[in-house]
Design an enzyme around this catalytic site. Sequence first.
Site, PDB file in Angstrom:
ATOM      1  N   CYS A  68       9.916   4.833 -15.667  1.00  0.00           N
ATOM      2  CA  CYS A  68       9.273   6.142 -15.806  1.00  0.00           C
ATOM      3  C   CYS A  68       8.382   6.086 -17.033  1.00  0.00           C
ATOM      4  O   CYS A  68       8.863   6.188 -18.166  1.00  0.00           O
ATOM      5  CB  CYS A  68      10.320   7.248 -15.928  1.00  0.00           C
ATOM      6  SG  CYS A  68       9.598   8.906 -15.937  1.00  0.00           S
ATOM      7  N   ASN A  70       5.858   8.026 -18.376  1.00  0.00           N
ATOM      8  CA  ASN A  70       5.670   9.158 -19.283  1.00  0.00           C
ATOM      9  C   ASN A  70       6.955   9.498 -20.028  1.00  0.00           C
ATOM     10  O   ASN A  70       6.913   9.897 -21.196  1.00  0.00           O
ATOM     11  CB  ASN A  70       5.149  10.376 -18.510  1.00  0.00           C
ATOM     12  CG  ASN A  70       3.676  10.272 -18.203  1.00  0.00           C
ATOM     13  OD1 ASN A  70       2.875   9.811 -19.020  1.00  0.00           O
ATOM     14  ND2 ASN A  70       3.281  10.696 -17.004  1.00  0.00           N
ATOM     15  N   HIS A 146       5.442   1.480  -5.402  1.00  0.00           N
ATOM     16  CA  HIS A 146       4.344   2.439  -5.233  1.00  0.00           C
ATOM     17  C   HIS A 146       3.500   2.041  -4.040  1.00  0.00           C
ATOM     18  O   HIS A 146       3.252   0.848  -3.804  1.00  0.00           O
ATOM     19  CB  HIS A 146       3.454   2.475  -6.479  1.00  0.00           C
ATOM     20  CG  HIS A 146       4.165   2.940  -7.699  1.00  0.00           C
ATOM     21  ND1 HIS A 146       4.172   4.254  -8.102  1.00  0.00           N
ATOM     22  CD2 HIS A 146       4.924   2.258  -8.604  1.00  0.00           C
ATOM     23  CE1 HIS A 146       4.900   4.377  -9.201  1.00  0.00           C
ATOM     24  NE2 HIS A 146       5.367   3.171  -9.523  1.00  0.00           N
ATOM     25  N   ASN A 177       7.228   5.687  -4.306  1.00  0.00           N
ATOM     26  CA  ASN A 177       6.312   6.682  -4.831  1.00  0.00           C
ATOM     27  C   ASN A 177       4.998   6.537  -4.073  1.00  0.00           C
ATOM     28  O   ASN A 177       4.640   5.435  -3.637  1.00  0.00           O
ATOM     29  CB  ASN A 177       6.075   6.459  -6.323  1.00  0.00           C
ATOM     30  CG  ASN A 177       7.362   6.509  -7.128  1.00  0.00           C
ATOM     31  OD1 ASN A 177       7.867   7.563  -7.454  1.00  0.00           O
ATOM     32  ND2 ASN A 177       7.907   5.334  -7.444  1.00  0.00           N
ATOM     33  N   GLU A 195       6.345  11.737  -6.039  1.00  0.00           N
ATOM     34  CA  GLU A 195       7.348  10.845  -6.608  1.00  0.00           C
ATOM     35  C   GLU A 195       8.614  10.845  -5.761  1.00  0.00           C
ATOM     36  O   GLU A 195       9.113  11.906  -5.374  1.00  0.00           O
ATOM     37  CB  GLU A 195       7.690  11.261  -8.040  1.00  0.00           C
ATOM     38  CG  GLU A 195       6.547  11.045  -9.023  1.00  0.00           C
ATOM     39  CD  GLU A 195       7.020  11.035 -10.457  1.00  0.00           C
ATOM     40  OE1 GLU A 195       7.946  10.247 -10.775  1.00  0.00           O
ATOM     41  OE2 GLU A 195       6.480  11.806 -11.264  1.00  0.00           O
ATOM     42  N   ARG A 196       9.117   9.647  -5.493  1.00  0.00           N
ATOM     43  CA  ARG A 196      10.347   9.542  -4.704  1.00  0.00           C
ATOM     44  C   ARG A 196      11.494  10.229  -5.442  1.00  0.00           C
ATOM     45  O   ARG A 196      11.615  10.151  -6.658  1.00  0.00           O
ATOM     46  CB  ARG A 196      10.697   8.075  -4.429  1.00  0.00           C
ATOM     47  CG  ARG A 196      11.052   7.285  -5.656  1.00  0.00           C
ATOM     48  CD  ARG A 196      11.573   5.892  -5.330  1.00  0.00           C
ATOM     49  NE  ARG A 196      11.905   5.191  -6.566  1.00  0.00           N
ATOM     50  CZ  ARG A 196      12.494   4.014  -6.615  1.00  0.00           C
ATOM     51  NH1 ARG A 196      12.800   3.379  -5.497  1.00  0.00           N
ATOM     52  NH2 ARG A 196      12.766   3.439  -7.776  1.00  0.00           N
ATOM     53  N   CYS A 204       2.427  10.993 -13.276  1.00  0.00           N
ATOM     54  CA  CYS A 204       3.415   9.923 -13.080  1.00  0.00           C
ATOM     55  C   CYS A 204       2.873   8.688 -13.780  1.00  0.00           C
ATOM     56  O   CYS A 204       1.853   8.127 -13.358  1.00  0.00           O
ATOM     57  CB  CYS A 204       3.634   9.654 -11.591  1.00  0.00           C
ATOM     58  SG  CYS A 204       4.710   8.237 -11.246  1.00  0.00           S
ATOM     59  N   GLY A 205       3.537   8.294 -14.859  1.00  0.00           N
ATOM     60  CA  GLY A 205       3.029   7.180 -15.654  1.00  0.00           C
ATOM     61  C   GLY A 205       3.025   5.863 -14.913  1.00  0.00           C
ATOM     62  O   GLY A 205       2.025   5.145 -14.901  1.00  0.00           O
ATOM     63  N   GLY A 207       3.071   5.523 -11.762  1.00  0.00           N
ATOM     64  CA  GLY A 207       2.105   5.681 -10.669  1.00  0.00           C
ATOM     65  C   GLY A 207       0.673   5.517 -11.125  1.00  0.00           C
ATOM     66  O   GLY A 207      -0.164   4.965 -10.397  1.00  0.00           O
TER      67      GLY A 207
END
Length: 263
Positions: A68, A70, A146, A177, A195-196, A204-205, A207
């Site tokens: 994750c 962010n 992703h 994602n 996001e999943r 989404c960082g 992503g």
Amino acid sequence: MKMHGLGNDFVVIDSRDGDAVVTPELARFLGDRNRGVGFDQLAELRPSDEGDVHLDFWNSDGSRAGACGNATRCAASYLMGLNGTDHLVLTTARGRLSARREGDLISVNMGQPQRDWAEIPLSRPVDTDALPLPGSPVAVGMGNPHAVFFVEDAEAVDVAARGAAVEHDPLFPEATNVEFAEIRARDEIRMRVWERGTGITLACGSGACATAVAAHVRGLADRRVRMEVDGGWLTLDWRDDGVWMTGPTAHVFDGVLRTGPSA
């Protein structure tokens, strides 16, 4: 604590001085925006033998998240503020991640992208640059999977419908994602995300990193880009040592949990 990066919001629990406290039940309880606190992801800070701190990530449905971006930047900002430093090393399921403060912004190296089908992971060998799905998305792993779709107009995409349809496609054994990216220029991208385990989020960082990688792999963008997400702007820079992500963070409030799932 409640923190966010561009509206991508997190509960951050500092468990460095004790045992881990987060369970799937607690994550679901805290993630409920009506009965709990509400978050896109939860990050629990744990002791680390290989860095300054270890991060465990959870989705609001109680599932684990391998990465994750962010939340990593938010945790790094918090810890650098406590320690009075401008850089540190965090460990995650993704491995060792370097972070540093650049003025009012926080940068984190999210590592090199995973491009092999088995590492992402996918359920079978396919061309990861053009998956056999409508829209031919690019598959990228950033410690989590992703699927990046390139579209003419990101604002026109029904992210909820299309994201939910792809998240649990059989091609993704751990779900995925889903990003929808509009190329505005070689150095500018507009991206929206599903996001999943969570759904639509403002940012989404991981992503954003995956989208930057996919755009360069497709020959659509340079290795350094500015990216507009629903919550604001990030800078992504795919360097020799990994994908660096830079953006703002915010501390919203501190809280004390007095009830739990069994209350």
